[in-house]
Design an enzyme around this catalytic site. Sequence first.
Site, PDB file in Angstrom:
ATOM      1  N   LYS A 144      35.575 -35.065 -37.203  1.00  0.00           N
ATOM      2  CA  LYS A 144      36.561 -35.817 -37.377  1.00  0.00           C
ATOM      3  C   LYS A 144      37.828 -35.366 -38.294  1.00  0.00           C
ATOM      4  O   LYS A 144      38.998 -35.297 -37.842  1.00  0.00           O
ATOM      5  CB  LYS A 144      36.121 -37.152 -38.265  1.00  0.00           C
ATOM      6  N   GLU A 200      31.071 -26.192 -42.541  1.00  0.00           N
ATOM      7  CA  GLU A 200      29.980 -25.830 -41.521  1.00  0.00           C
ATOM      8  C   GLU A 200      30.323 -25.481 -40.192  1.00  0.00           C
ATOM      9  O   GLU A 200      30.102 -24.623 -39.623  1.00  0.00           O
ATOM     10  CB  GLU A 200      28.912 -26.602 -41.749  1.00  0.00           C
ATOM     11  N   GLY A 239      32.659 -41.570 -39.431  1.00  0.00           N
ATOM     12  CA  GLY A 239      31.817 -40.446 -38.863  1.00  0.00           C
ATOM     13  C   GLY A 239      30.363 -40.680 -38.480  1.00  0.00           C
ATOM     14  O   GLY A 239      30.087 -40.552 -37.262  1.00  0.00           O
ATOM     15  N   ARG A 240      29.736 -41.475 -39.206  1.00  0.00           N
ATOM     16  CA  ARG A 240      28.438 -41.756 -38.904  1.00  0.00           C
ATOM     17  C   ARG A 240      28.453 -43.053 -37.850  1.00  0.00           C
ATOM     18  O   ARG A 240      27.271 -43.511 -37.660  1.00  0.00           O
ATOM     19  CB  ARG A 240      27.555 -42.153 -40.201  1.00  0.00           C
ATOM     20  N   GLU A 245      23.940 -42.910 -46.172  1.00  0.00           N
ATOM     21  CA  GLU A 245      25.205 -42.511 -46.579  1.00  0.00           C
ATOM     22  C   GLU A 245      26.272 -43.687 -46.644  1.00  0.00           C
ATOM     23  O   GLU A 245      27.218 -43.640 -47.675  1.00  0.00           O
ATOM     24  CB  GLU A 245      25.758 -41.525 -45.445  1.00  0.00           C
ATOM     25  N   HIS A 300      -1.330 -38.819 -37.666  1.00  0.00           N
ATOM     26  CA  HIS A 300      -2.038 -37.587 -38.277  1.00  0.00           C
ATOM     27  C   HIS A 300      -1.408 -36.632 -39.233  1.00  0.00           C
ATOM     28  O   HIS A 300      -1.642 -35.485 -39.406  1.00  0.00           O
ATOM     29  CB  HIS A 300      -2.161 -36.735 -36.962  1.00  0.00           C
ATOM     30  N   LYS A 336      30.009 -30.182 -52.115  1.00  0.00           N
ATOM     31  CA  LYS A 336      31.068 -29.562 -51.454  1.00  0.00           C
ATOM     32  C   LYS A 336      31.712 -28.505 -52.442  1.00  0.00           C
ATOM     33  O   LYS A 336      31.931 -27.572 -52.014  1.00  0.00           O
ATOM     34  CB  LYS A 336      31.837 -30.540 -50.461  1.00  0.00           C
TER      35      LYS A 336
HETATM   36  O1  F6P Z   1      29.616 -34.572 -45.775  1.00  0.00           O
HETATM   37  C1  F6P Z   1      29.522 -35.779 -44.995  1.00  0.00           C
HETATM   38  C2  F6P Z   1      30.471 -36.011 -43.833  1.00  0.00           C
HETATM   39  O2  F6P Z   1      31.788 -36.409 -44.452  1.00  0.00           O
HETATM   40  C3  F6P Z   1      29.925 -37.382 -43.041  1.00  0.00           C
HETATM   41  O3  F6P Z   1      30.418 -38.553 -43.553  1.00  0.00           O
HETATM   42  C4  F6P Z   1      30.429 -36.683 -41.646  1.00  0.00           C
HETATM   43  O4  F6P Z   1      29.734 -37.411 -40.620  1.00  0.00           O
HETATM   44  C5  F6P Z   1      30.295 -35.142 -41.762  1.00  0.00           C
HETATM   45  O5  F6P Z   1      30.617 -34.743 -43.160  1.00  0.00           O
HETATM   46  C6  F6P Z   1      31.188 -34.435 -40.971  1.00  0.00           C
HETATM   47  O6  F6P Z   1      32.403 -34.497 -40.879  1.00  0.00           O
HETATM   48  P1  F6P Z   1      33.363 -34.111 -39.940  1.00  0.00           P
HETATM   49  O7  F6P Z   1      33.180 -34.783 -38.506  1.00  0.00           O
HETATM   50  O8  F6P Z   1      34.766 -34.529 -40.380  1.00  0.00           O
HETATM   51  O9  F6P Z   1      33.269 -32.725 -39.647  1.00  0.00           O
END
Ligand code: F6P
Length: 533
Positions: free
Chosen positions: A197, A203, A255-256, A341, A372, A501
């Site tokens: 987003k 990452e 995002g979620r 979240e 199990h 972060k």
């Molecule tokens: O660290 C949490 C977050 O901001 C989530 O809310 C989001 O889904 C994820 O990181 C990834 O964010 P982006 O889509 O901006 O890379």
Amino acid sequence: MKAKWDALSAHHQAVKDRHILDLFNDAGRAQAFTAQADGMRLDWSKTNIDATGRRLLVDLAEAAGVADKRRAMFTGEKINDTEGRAVLHTALRNLDSTVIVDGKNVIPGIVETLERMEAFARDVREGRFTGQGGRITDVVNIGIGGSDLGPAMATLALAPFHDGPRCHYVSNVDGAHIADTLKGLNPETTLVIVASKTFTTIETMTNAETARAWMAGKVANPAAQFAAVSTAADKTAAFGIDPSRVFGFEDWVGGRYSMWGPIGLALMLAVGPEDFRAFLAGGRAMDDHFQTAPFDANLPVLLALVGVWHNQICGHATRAVLPYDQRLSRLPAYLQQLEMESNGKRVAMDGADLPTHSGPVVWGEPGTNGQHAFYQLIHQGTRVVPCEFLVARRGHEADLAHQHVLLVSNCLAQSEALLRGRSLDEARAIMAKKGLAGAELERQARHRVFPGNRPSVTLAYDRLTPFTLGQIIALYEHRVFVEGVILGINSYDQWGVELGKELALALQPVLEGRQGTEGKDGSTAALAAWFRG
Ligand code: F6P
């Protein structure tokens, strides 16, 4: 609201020692505590909520203003008020509606992007868009959190509908993830989707660079095999991705909550545009149900109210999600982000401390595997874990129908066992039959007692299709919304992820030896020193 919470607590005090099984003396209970929506069935009769509890819970939802806030969400009011944003993932699947944000109808833009995604998906799936070595065989979606969990979960869930290129999902900054994924793939026939987003997530951007370098080792123009999904067109351009393969969305999609739009591109590539539209239609059907059904017959409202009863009123801190549907094996992980979240917040909208607990810890694994592993604790541990079972009447494997019967038997048996339990007398009888007597019989019997009286709900559906999956995901989204409104929190921000972060960014130079550990606590300093060796 306080009076409503107090009334519920008083009711709980009055009924907490009774056995749920006794509620079934009312022959109509199972029916009265089962709600339905478009073929989906929520049985919440195996809880200690009776008609009075139901009325008090519905009163709570009404007093919290759920109906009014629901209208505000669907019509684009800026209910995410710590970020000043509307919350409009629902607009992504209500394509025939009109939703005005800042004076503009947002639906035409959503439809245009969806149609561009569909055209691109068809080009890839039908071989018109190729890699530099031929037809696209593999898609690697690089994203994390909401840019990964939804499409990854759904791609697995809809495996029987998968007739496009193979789809892989890379999320972790741990190089092992991308290394293991790319190993064995052909850069000349792989499409990489960078899904973020913000297009700043460390990452995702790190993995995107790694994928580009991997591709550059084999193809002349790596960027030509990249697509991007983001709200940040300037940043996707800076990364070198052609605008024709950039699919944008607006900041009013959290995002979620984003898998209904461009973040679902990898899923669309896997199952095709028609099945993706069926997924949207399932979500839309649940939206309609949520907006029109009375609260005491409204699946998302009821699921939220059962959750509030178990967590805030009864004090059960966790909830297990147990899909008896192997293809929903990533649903618990997806729901962890969606629910925790969203509703893992300690202050209300106005910044005041919450008077109750925040949302529960959500966890789980598919049945029968969990049986199990951790069901021991669910049945005989000292803490109560409310359980949520999901099960389909029919599987996709007609030739394995006998296995499906076994699966469903296990699912129903677990909720029955949690409800019924096994008394000490029953356990004694079992031990006596085995020939034990006296103190040893007593000792062994006590190990075999199940307290029972443990609550569960069962969400049952006909078959896991794209439409059903859409219903399930929208159901959980709205459940989170209702719970958030009742708790008085903002379910749509996520400030709790920021501090870690920031500290990670600050620690990087320390671990690389470019900075000292001044200002760090003793433990962190020692661990950093250990790393540097
Ligand atoms: O660290 C949490 C977050 O901001 C989530 O809310 C989001 O889904 C994820 O990181 C990834 O964010 P982006 O889509 O901006 O890379």
